[in-house]
Design a protein around this motif. Structure first.
Motif, PDB file in Angstrom:
ATOM      1  N   LEU A  60     -19.464  57.712  28.743  1.00  7.45           N
ATOM      2  CA  LEU A  60     -19.838  56.659  27.745  1.00  7.45           C
ATOM      3  C   LEU A  60     -18.976  55.453  27.613  1.00  7.45           C
ATOM      4  O   LEU A  60     -19.465  54.363  27.793  1.00  7.45           O
ATOM      5  N   LEU A  61     -17.744  55.735  27.479  1.00  6.58           N
ATOM      6  CA  LEU A  61     -16.804  54.823  27.398  1.00  6.58           C
ATOM      7  C   LEU A  61     -16.475  54.100  28.525  1.00  6.58           C
ATOM      8  O   LEU A  61     -16.404  52.881  28.663  1.00  6.58           O
ATOM      9  N   ASP A  62     -16.515  54.857  29.694  1.00  2.00           N
ATOM     10  CA  ASP A  62     -16.594  54.018  31.172  1.00  2.00           C
ATOM     11  C   ASP A  62     -17.671  53.136  31.299  1.00  2.00           C
ATOM     12  O   ASP A  62     -17.527  51.898  31.585  1.00  2.00           O
ATOM     13  N   MET A  63     -18.875  53.482  30.725  1.00  2.00           N
ATOM     14  CA  MET A  63     -20.175  52.681  30.954  1.00  2.00           C
ATOM     15  C   MET A  63     -19.883  51.231  30.063  1.00  2.00           C
ATOM     16  O   MET A  63     -20.284  50.318  30.399  1.00  2.00           O
ATOM     17  N   MET A  64     -19.219  51.430  28.742  1.00  5.69           N
ATOM     18  CA  MET A  64     -19.158  50.353  27.714  1.00  5.69           C
ATOM     19  C   MET A  64     -18.162  49.398  28.198  1.00  5.69           C
ATOM     20  O   MET A  64     -18.040  48.226  27.612  1.00  5.69           O
ATOM     21  N   THR A  65     -17.173  49.967  28.885  1.00  5.08           N
ATOM     22  CA  THR A  65     -16.065  48.836  29.221  1.00  5.08           C
ATOM     23  C   THR A  65     -16.060  48.433  30.597  1.00  5.08           C
ATOM     24  O   THR A  65     -15.203  47.819  31.088  1.00  5.08           O
ATOM     25  N   CYS A  66     -17.500  48.153  31.206  1.00  6.98           N
ATOM     26  CA  CYS A  66     -17.460  47.852  32.390  1.00  6.98           C
ATOM     27  C   CYS A  66     -16.864  46.151  32.546  1.00  6.98           C
ATOM     28  O   CYS A  66     -16.431  45.574  33.706  1.00  6.98           O
TER      29      CYS A  66
ATOM     30  N   CYS B  62      -5.450  54.285  19.948  1.00 10.58           N
ATOM     31  CA  CYS B  62      -5.808  53.529  21.320  1.00 10.58           C
ATOM     32  C   CYS B  62      -7.705  53.599  21.239  1.00 10.58           C
ATOM     33  O   CYS B  62      -7.885  52.529  21.409  1.00 10.58           O
ATOM     34  N   LEU B  63      -8.108  54.712  20.841  1.00 10.07           N
ATOM     35  CA  LEU B  63      -9.581  54.440  20.762  1.00 10.07           C
ATOM     36  C   LEU B  63     -10.339  53.830  19.617  1.00 10.07           C
ATOM     37  O   LEU B  63     -11.152  53.006  20.061  1.00 10.07           O
ATOM     38  N   GLU B  64      -9.471  53.752  18.700  1.00  7.44           N
ATOM     39  CA  GLU B  64     -10.003  53.050  17.467  1.00  7.44           C
ATOM     40  C   GLU B  64     -10.108  51.693  17.660  1.00  7.44           C
ATOM     41  O   GLU B  64     -10.846  50.700  17.561  1.00  7.44           O
ATOM     42  N   ASN B  65      -8.778  51.104  18.423  1.00  5.09           N
ATOM     43  CA  ASN B  65      -8.908  49.550  18.906  1.00  5.09           C
ATOM     44  C   ASN B  65      -9.720  49.326  19.839  1.00  5.09           C
ATOM     45  O   ASN B  65     -10.107  48.078  19.917  1.00  5.09           O
ATOM     46  N   VAL B  66     -10.002  49.987  20.956  1.00  2.00           N
ATOM     47  CA  VAL B  66     -10.858  49.632  22.056  1.00  2.00           C
ATOM     48  C   VAL B  66     -12.505  49.739  21.481  1.00  2.00           C
ATOM     49  O   VAL B  66     -13.284  48.579  22.046  1.00  2.00           O
ATOM     50  N   LEU B  67     -12.714  50.562  20.190  1.00  3.03           N
ATOM     51  CA  LEU B  67     -14.024  50.503  19.685  1.00  3.03           C
ATOM     52  C   LEU B  67     -14.321  49.142  18.945  1.00  3.03           C
ATOM     53  O   LEU B  67     -15.382  48.816  19.010  1.00  3.03           O
TER      54      LEU B  67
ATOM     55  N   ASP C  30     -23.073  51.908  15.358  1.00  2.00           N
ATOM     56  CA  ASP C  30     -23.489  53.394  15.185  1.00  2.00           C
ATOM     57  C   ASP C  30     -23.085  53.986  16.571  1.00  2.00           C
ATOM     58  O   ASP C  30     -22.671  55.086  16.587  1.00  2.00           O
ATOM     59  N   LEU C  31     -23.369  53.129  17.842  1.00  6.30           N
ATOM     60  CA  LEU C  31     -22.761  53.857  19.073  1.00  6.30           C
ATOM     61  C   LEU C  31     -21.287  54.159  18.990  1.00  6.30           C
ATOM     62  O   LEU C  31     -21.082  55.351  19.593  1.00  6.30           O
ATOM     63  N   CYS C  32     -20.739  53.231  18.649  1.00  2.00           N
ATOM     64  CA  CYS C  32     -19.322  53.362  18.705  1.00  2.00           C
ATOM     65  C   CYS C  32     -18.628  54.511  17.663  1.00  2.00           C
ATOM     66  O   CYS C  32     -17.787  55.252  18.038  1.00  2.00           O
ATOM     67  N   GLN C  33     -19.594  54.577  16.744  1.00  2.00           N
ATOM     68  CA  GLN C  33     -19.223  55.700  15.741  1.00  2.00           C
ATOM     69  C   GLN C  33     -19.608  57.222  16.504  1.00  2.00           C
ATOM     70  O   GLN C  33     -18.738  57.971  16.239  1.00  2.00           O
ATOM     71  N   VAL C  34     -20.492  57.349  17.054  1.00  2.00           N
ATOM     72  CA  VAL C  34     -20.747  58.440  17.902  1.00  2.00           C
ATOM     73  C   VAL C  34     -19.830  58.878  18.838  1.00  2.00           C
ATOM     74  O   VAL C  34     -19.185  59.979  19.039  1.00  2.00           O
ATOM     75  N   LEU C  35     -19.173  57.656  19.608  1.00  2.00           N
ATOM     76  CA  LEU C  35     -17.974  58.089  20.404  1.00  2.00           C
ATOM     77  C   LEU C  35     -16.859  58.524  19.842  1.00  2.00           C
ATOM     78  O   LEU C  35     -16.069  59.292  20.383  1.00  2.00           O
ATOM     79  N   LEU C  36     -16.827  58.028  18.644  1.00  2.83           N
ATOM     80  CA  LEU C  36     -15.588  58.277  17.690  1.00  2.83           C
ATOM     81  C   LEU C  36     -15.320  59.890  17.510  1.00  2.83           C
ATOM     82  O   LEU C  36     -14.552  60.683  17.632  1.00  2.83           O
ATOM     83  N   GLN C  37     -16.668  60.184  17.337  1.00  2.00           N
ATOM     84  CA  GLN C  37     -17.041  61.724  16.873  1.00  2.00           C
ATOM     85  C   GLN C  37     -16.718  62.643  18.223  1.00  2.00           C
ATOM     86  O   GLN C  37     -16.413  64.073  18.247  1.00  2.00           O
ATOM     87  N   MET C  38     -17.109  62.042  19.344  1.00  2.00           N
ATOM     88  CA  MET C  38     -17.149  62.765  20.541  1.00  2.00           C
ATOM     89  C   MET C  38     -15.620  62.936  21.309  1.00  2.00           C
ATOM     90  O   MET C  38     -15.288  63.864  22.181  1.00  2.00           O
ATOM     91  N   LEU C  39     -14.770  61.886  20.998  1.00  2.00           N
ATOM     92  CA  LEU C  39     -13.616  61.928  21.697  1.00  2.00           C
ATOM     93  C   LEU C  39     -12.433  62.107  20.720  1.00  2.00           C
ATOM     94  O   LEU C  39     -11.288  61.483  20.680  1.00  2.00           O
TER      95      LEU C  39
ATOM     96  N   ARG D 114     -13.536  67.713  17.056  1.00  2.00           N
ATOM     97  CA  ARG D 114     -14.783  67.018  17.568  1.00  2.00           C
ATOM     98  C   ARG D 114     -15.971  67.607  17.414  1.00  2.00           C
ATOM     99  O   ARG D 114     -16.123  68.850  17.103  1.00  2.00           O
ATOM    100  N   ALA D 115     -17.083  66.951  17.469  1.00  2.00           N
ATOM    101  CA  ALA D 115     -18.402  67.266  17.180  1.00  2.00           C
ATOM    102  C   ALA D 115     -18.827  68.248  18.414  1.00  2.00           C
ATOM    103  O   ALA D 115     -18.643  67.909  19.605  1.00  2.00           O
ATOM    104  N   THR D 116     -19.649  69.180  18.381  1.00  2.00           N
ATOM    105  CA  THR D 116     -20.468  69.669  19.251  1.00  2.00           C
ATOM    106  C   THR D 116     -21.715  69.188  19.578  1.00  2.00           C
ATOM    107  O   THR D 116     -22.236  68.308  18.735  1.00  2.00           O
TER     108      THR D 116
END
Length: 725
Positions: free
Chosen positions: A286-292, A313-318, A330-339, A346-348
């Protein structure tokens, strides 16, 4: 290395072609061949009399025991068998492409419609690793999900040029490309990936991860190139990696390139995988897709490595993705839980289901996990009444995602199938019924309606002599197994599923699929917890008997486990003739296969004699109880003494002699009784009691009456000979 296996002539398909063979396998003799274990069911018509069937099947059991001993001596599973050239059925369309977990190429079938597949071959250290990996991979054949790229088959091949074993996995291929291609194009054009596309992937991927993780399956290789495009807004997860191959540290340290490592969780780089490792990999995708639109290839590679080490690093890019690129918070918050770097934080995938943004994604893709079901507009279902079977099938295809539409169509279909020749289009009906049961796996109504239709169809097809291969498939079996495991409290549905499985298991392909899916252990656990439920136990007994007849697909420890379960069933329902009769059928095959241990011999013998005493008029019960006792007598003198002890006030010999007079016109029952007495007379300590019961005159009477029946005469003479010694 020495192997024992079933061997079947590939040019024929009759059971007569089966035999036991022993082979000393030498690698240099069989370059390029497939190695696997193939088995066939022994059919009754091979041996015209029960006596011959009894001895022949016991010989089979002995041979299998020898194979098991060989397996223990070599510490190698009994998979290897030369069957055919591994890749002969496929034509390779391109060069093999090397990857971290193996080499891949596109092939097409050499015969038929030339369907295309992807084949991945993974080198194995030795036979043990190859067999272990193959065993683990078999569960992948059972994965049935609209967003999983299906596997077709697996096989093991030997490459003589490099003296190595390879596990080959054949899977579906998509001509639409993969997610990696879309991301590369967007990055080259410096364009933002639409958030709706990301939501579609997130919803479908979470749906898949929840599905596989509930089945204790991990992907272990999630990255953009392994996410195929199904159509414009649908994705397929492909190229799973089994545990044995993912844990081969030595090989992976040599072959794993930096690109592959980008998508792996921090703990996975240390060869420690869990459900949360898949969640991390999806987060990276998802991060790869969002940083195109804000990174080039080198920059995103550096980013994916840095977030493993530094959470800031993740917090800054989000923050950048929300403020500069315009993605939702909201999408970025999901990414934060996944990474999250540490797995414990980390969330399941299952936990992510409850996140409001993820739930919206699940609703968007129509996932059952969303809890939202589509409903038809009023009046639409009236279309069904315009036609019969054809109209119902058309309706099911149009309104696939609507639970109420599928229920209406299935009910409409069931009305017509009972009165019309539904079996004439059985393949299409079963395909759509199974599809409905699979897509609406949480709907009890659809499961019940579907099972009723499948039972009626299979009954019709078998009655008309239709080849079972036309409608039996891995998808059908896995759908039934899933229904069995998902609705354990619903004994009515379970009973219907077991009955249908019993009908299907007469076919070798279906029996193999059921065995691999672990249906026998499921059946025993269900029966053990539902002894009060007569109808369910009746269905389970029938399925147990059918599965036990195909031991090659059944783990022996579960057959041993079945013995006390059936004993308790007889105790609880001793006066229920139909149920006890079914239990005696199961006990016969379990006794014959040597699954009754010495400590159980007396109790099982007692149960069989009590069954005969309670239901002497039932011919099927008498046949199977006598055969079961004969099996026990052949291996244990304890069974003989148990027969001599009075049962409900009556000696066992006297009981069987009385039952003989009820069925003296049935040669098969008489033959089974003669077999029992012949086995009993083998023990010197039992002969005086047999003589005191006038067994000599009794056997001579039988010999005269059935003088034209060779098997009975032979057994009677054998018994008389032993009594006279």
């Amino acid at each position: 290395m020495h192997y024992l296996f079933w061997c079947k002539d590939n040019n024929t398909s009759t059971p007569q072609d089966m035999c036991w063979v022993s082979l000393r396998m030498r690698e240099q003799h069989f370059p390029g061949h497939v190695l696997c274990w193939v088995s066939m069911r022994m059919r009754d018509h091979l041996f015209p009399s029960p006596w011959q069937r009894h001895d022949a099947l016991r010989a089979e059991v002995g041979a299998q025991a020898g194979a098991a001993d060989t397996a223990r001596e070599t510490s190698t599973a009994l998979y290897p068998l030369i069957v055919r050239q591994g890749m002969d059925k496929y034509k390779v369309l391109e060069e093999w492409r090397a990857g971290s977990f193996g080499a891949t190429c596109i092939v097409k079938e050499a015969v038929g419609d030339g369907r295309r597949f992807a084949v991945k071959k993974v080198e194995c250290i030795d036979e043990h690793e190859a067999n272990l990996a193959l065993k683990e991979a078999m569960v992948l054949l059972n994965l049935q999900h609209p967003n999983i790229c299906a596997y077709k088959e697996f096989f093991i091949t030997w490459d003589n040029t490099i003296s190595s074993l390879f596990l080959s996995l054949v899977m579906d291929v998509s001509d639409q490309g993969d997610l990696g291609g879309i991301v590369r194009l967007k990055r080259q054009l410096v364009k933002k990936m639409d958030e709706t596309v990301i939501q579609m992937l997130l919803g479908q991927a979470i749906d898949v991860l929840v599905y596989i993780h509930k089945q204790k399956v991990l992907h272990r290789n999630l990255k953009p190139s392994n996410i195929l495009l199904k159509d414009e807004d649908s994705f397929l997860l492909s190229d799973f990696v089994v545990e044995t191959l993912a844990a081969d540290e030595m090989k992976l340290k040599i072959r794993m390139d930096d690109e592959c490592k980008l998508w792996m969780a921090p703990e996975a780089l240390q060869f420690s995988y869990s459900e949360k490792s898949d969640v991390w990999s999806l987060g990276c995708v998802l991060l790869d897709m969002m940083t195109c639109s804000i990174t080039n290839d080198a920059e995103v590679a550096a980013l994916l490595q840095e977030i493993r080490l530094d959470p800031v690093c993740l917090e800054n890019v989000l923050k950048t993705l929300v403020g500069k690129v315009g993605y939702s918070a909201d999408l970025c918050q999901v990414l934060l839980q996944m990474l999250q770097i540490h797995p414990v934080q980390r969330a399941t995938a299952i936990e992510l289901m409850d996140v409001p943004y993820v739930k919206e994604c699940l609703i968007l893709v129509g996932s059952p996990l969303s809890g939202v079901k589509k409903t038809l507009p009023p009046g639409v279902s009236d279309e069904l009444y315009e036609g019969g079977i054809e109209k119902a099938l058309e309706f099911m295809q149009i309104y696939t995602d609507f639970e109420d539409a599928q229920i209406s169509a299935l009910r409409h279909l069931s009305w017509y199938i009972a009165d019309q020749d539904g079996w004439l289009c059985i393949e299409e009906i079963i395909r759509l019924v199974v599809q409905a049961m699979k897509l609406h796996s949480d709907s009890l109504d659809i499961q019940l309606e579907g099972i009723w239709i499948l039972r009626d169809l299979v009954s019709q097809a078998l009655a008309h002599g239709l080849n079972e291969e036309c409608f039996i498939s891995n998808e059908l079996i896995t759908t039934l197994v899933r229904g069995m495991r998902s609705f354990l409290p619903n004994t009515g549905l379970l009973s219907q599923i077991c009955s249908l499985m019993m009908m299907l298991s007469a076919n070798e392909v279906a029996a193999e699929l059921l065995g691999k899916a672990g249906v026998l252990q499921d059946t025993l656990k269900i029966m053990e917890s539902s002894l009060e439920n007569r109808e369910l136990c009746l269905s389970c007994c029938g399925l147990l008997w059918s599965m036990a007849m195909t031991e090659s697909h059944t783990r022996r420890e579960w057959l041993v486990y079945a013995v006390p379960v059936i004993f308790n069933l007889v105790l609880k329902h001793l006066h229920d003739g139909q149920l006890v009769e079914s239990a005696c059928c199961s006990l016969w095959i379990l006794c014959l296969k040597g699954c009754v241990v010495e400590e159980q011999t007396e109790s099982i013998s007692w149960a069989l004699l009590e069954s005969l005493h309670a239901h002497p008029q039932r011919p099927v019960l008498v046949k199977n109880a006598c055969l079961a006792l004969a099996s026990l007598l052949r291996t244990s003198e304890l069974a003989a003494f148990r027969v001599l002890v009075p049962v409900s006030g009556k000696n066992g010999i006297a009981l069987i002699k009385e039952i003989y007079h009820l069925h003296s016109d049935d040669p098969e029952i008489v033959e089974n009784m003669c077999l029992l007495f012949s086995e009993m007379a083998h023990y010197g300590d039992t002969r005086p009691e047999m003589l005191s019961q006038n067994m000599g005159p009794f056997m001579r009477e039988i010999k005269v009456k059935f003088a034209s029946t060779e098997e009975i005469v032979t057994l009677a003479e054998s018994t008389l000979s032993k009594l006279e010694t």
